[in-house]
Design a protein around this motif. Structure first.
Motif, mmCIF file in Angstrom:
data_model
loop_
_atom_site.group_PDB
_atom_site.id
_atom_site.type_symbol
_atom_site.label_atom_id
_atom_site.label_comp_id
_atom_site.label_asym_id
_atom_site.label_seq_id
_atom_site.Cartn_x
_atom_site.Cartn_y
_atom_site.Cartn_z
ATOM 1 N N LYS A 61 0.854 -1.183 0.000
ATOM 2 C CA LYS A 61 0.000 0.000 0.000
ATOM 3 C C LYS A 61 0.889 1.231 0.000
ATOM 4 C CE LYS A 61 -3.645 -2.192 2.640
ATOM 5 N NZ LYS A 61 -4.390 -2.192 3.890
ATOM 6 N N SER A 62 0.550 2.136 -0.881
ATOM 7 C CA SER A 62 1.309 3.382 -0.868
ATOM 8 C C SER A 62 0.621 4.316 0.121
ATOM 9 C CB SER A 62 1.365 4.002 -2.256
ATOM 10 O OG SER A 62 0.069 4.262 -2.708
ATOM 11 N N LEU A 63 1.369 4.714 1.100
ATOM 12 C CA LEU A 63 0.837 5.593 2.124
ATOM 13 C C LEU A 63 0.883 7.035 1.646
ATOM 14 C CD1 LEU A 63 2.601 4.036 5.237
ATOM 15 C CD2 LEU A 63 0.252 3.688 4.476
ATOM 16 N N PRO A 64 -0.135 7.793 1.994
ATOM 17 C CA PRO A 64 -0.096 9.202 1.605
ATOM 18 C C PRO A 64 1.029 9.905 2.358
ATOM 19 C CG PRO A 64 -1.952 8.770 3.060
ATOM 20 C CD PRO A 64 -1.318 7.447 2.743
ATOM 21 N N ALA A 65 1.506 10.962 1.753
ATOM 22 C CA ALA A 65 2.575 11.725 2.397
ATOM 23 C C ALA A 65 2.065 12.257 3.722
ATOM 24 C CB ALA A 65 3.007 12.879 1.496
ATOM 25 N N SER A 66 2.860 12.093 4.748
ATOM 26 C CA SER A 66 2.421 12.547 6.067
ATOM 27 C C SER A 66 2.733 14.034 6.235
ATOM 28 C CB SER A 66 3.104 11.743 7.166
ATOM 29 O OG SER A 66 4.499 11.938 7.107
ATOM 30 N N THR A 67 1.870 14.657 6.967
ATOM 31 C CA THR A 67 2.088 16.065 7.266
ATOM 32 C C THR A 67 2.500 16.166 8.727
ATOM 33 O OG1 THR A 67 -0.233 16.335 7.825
ATOM 34 C CG2 THR A 67 0.404 16.881 5.580
ATOM 35 N N PRO A 68 3.339 17.110 9.057
ATOM 36 C CA PRO A 68 3.746 17.249 10.447
ATOM 37 C C PRO A 68 2.539 17.602 11.319
ATOM 38 C CG PRO A 68 4.714 18.986 9.079
ATOM 39 C CD PRO A 68 3.967 18.076 8.180
ATOM 40 N N VAL A 69 2.481 16.977 12.477
ATOM 41 C CA VAL A 69 1.374 17.212 13.405
ATOM 42 C C VAL A 69 1.942 17.750 14.702
ATOM 43 C CG1 VAL A 69 -0.532 16.119 14.641
ATOM 44 C CG2 VAL A 69 0.054 15.339 12.352
ATOM 45 N N ASP A 70 1.247 18.719 15.236
ATOM 46 C CA ASP A 70 1.643 19.329 16.499
ATOM 47 C C ASP A 70 1.652 18.271 17.606
ATOM 48 O OD1 ASP A 70 2.110 21.006 18.630
ATOM 49 O OD2 ASP A 70 0.121 21.933 18.588
ATOM 50 N N PRO A 71 2.741 18.130 18.339
ATOM 51 C CA PRO A 71 2.803 17.141 19.419
ATOM 52 C C PRO A 71 1.716 17.345 20.472
ATOM 53 C CG PRO A 71 4.982 18.027 18.980
ATOM 54 C CD PRO A 71 4.015 18.810 18.158
ATOM 55 N N GLN A 72 1.311 18.594 20.705
ATOM 56 C CA GLN A 72 0.233 18.862 21.658
ATOM 57 C C GLN A 72 -1.079 18.241 21.181
ATOM 58 O OE1 GLN A 72 1.897 19.768 24.621
ATOM 59 N NE2 GLN A 72 -0.120 20.625 24.889
ATOM 60 N N LEU A 73 -1.319 18.313 19.860
ATOM 61 C CA LEU A 73 -2.524 17.718 19.287
ATOM 62 C C LEU A 73 -2.511 16.202 19.493
ATOM 63 C CD1 LEU A 73 -5.118 17.824 17.578
ATOM 64 C CD2 LEU A 73 -3.667 17.692 15.544
ATOM 65 N N LEU A 74 -1.375 15.588 19.240
ATOM 66 C CA LEU A 74 -1.263 14.142 19.451
ATOM 67 C C LEU A 74 -1.506 13.775 20.910
ATOM 68 C CD1 LEU A 74 1.786 13.217 17.195
ATOM 69 C CD2 LEU A 74 -0.643 12.805 16.764
ATOM 70 N N LEU A 75 -1.008 14.599 21.817
ATOM 71 C CA LEU A 75 -1.196 14.356 23.245
ATOM 72 C C LEU A 75 -2.680 14.418 23.617
ATOM 73 C CD1 LEU A 75 0.363 13.884 25.899
ATOM 74 C CD2 LEU A 75 0.329 16.349 26.221
ATOM 75 N N VAL A 76 -3.384 15.403 23.089
ATOM 76 C CA VAL A 76 -4.816 15.535 23.366
ATOM 77 C C VAL A 76 -5.590 14.354 22.777
ATOM 78 C CG1 VAL A 76 -6.864 16.933 22.877
ATOM 79 C CG2 VAL A 76 -4.753 18.039 23.592
#
Length: 127
Positions: A61-76
């Motif tokens: 599977k070709s994964l879509p290009a990832s975009t940087p995500v704010d670490p605070q968002l991931l924490l929430v």
């Protein structure tokens, strides 16, 4: 007499019809050798023909290009996932023990989580 040079063998898994496997087993029993030995005796590389099919394998599977995500968002988001897990576990435990879960508080909690996720989605989609 010179020592026999033996090439190391590699494992190859093949799929064969049950009737062919039964014939290989019977031939191996008659000869007193392994099925692998019988199978190897039938293989002549000059007789191998291509089937025209691609080699089986897991589709990549070709994964879509990832975009940087704010670490605070991931924490929430991690915290929300943890809350959902605790809520489901509590409801399942209540159900298994025969006690009646407090469905009203579960529903209120789910609605609150849904609102938080909606707000996060709205904020993230604008960025």
């Amino acid at each position: 007499m010179p020592a026999k040079v033996v090439e190391p063998l590699e494992r190859l898994t093949v799929r064969l019809p049950p009737a062919v496997i039964a014939d290989l087993r019977a031939s191996a029993t008659d000869r007193g050798v392994s099925i692998s030995d019988v199978f190897r005796s039938f293989i002549h590389l000059s007789e191998v023909k291509e089937t025209g099919r691609e080699a089986p394998g897991k589709a990549r599977k070709s994964l879509p290009a990832s975009t940087p995500v704010d670490p605070q968002l991931l924490l929430v988001l991690r915290g929300i996932g943890n809350n959902l897990n605790q809520l489901a576990r509590s409801a399942n435990t209540d159900n298994l023990t025969g006690s009646c879960p407090d469905y009203t508080s579960i529903l209120i909690t789910l609605v609150a989580i849904e609102k938080h996720i909606g707000a996060i989605r709205d904020l993230h989609s604008r960025a």
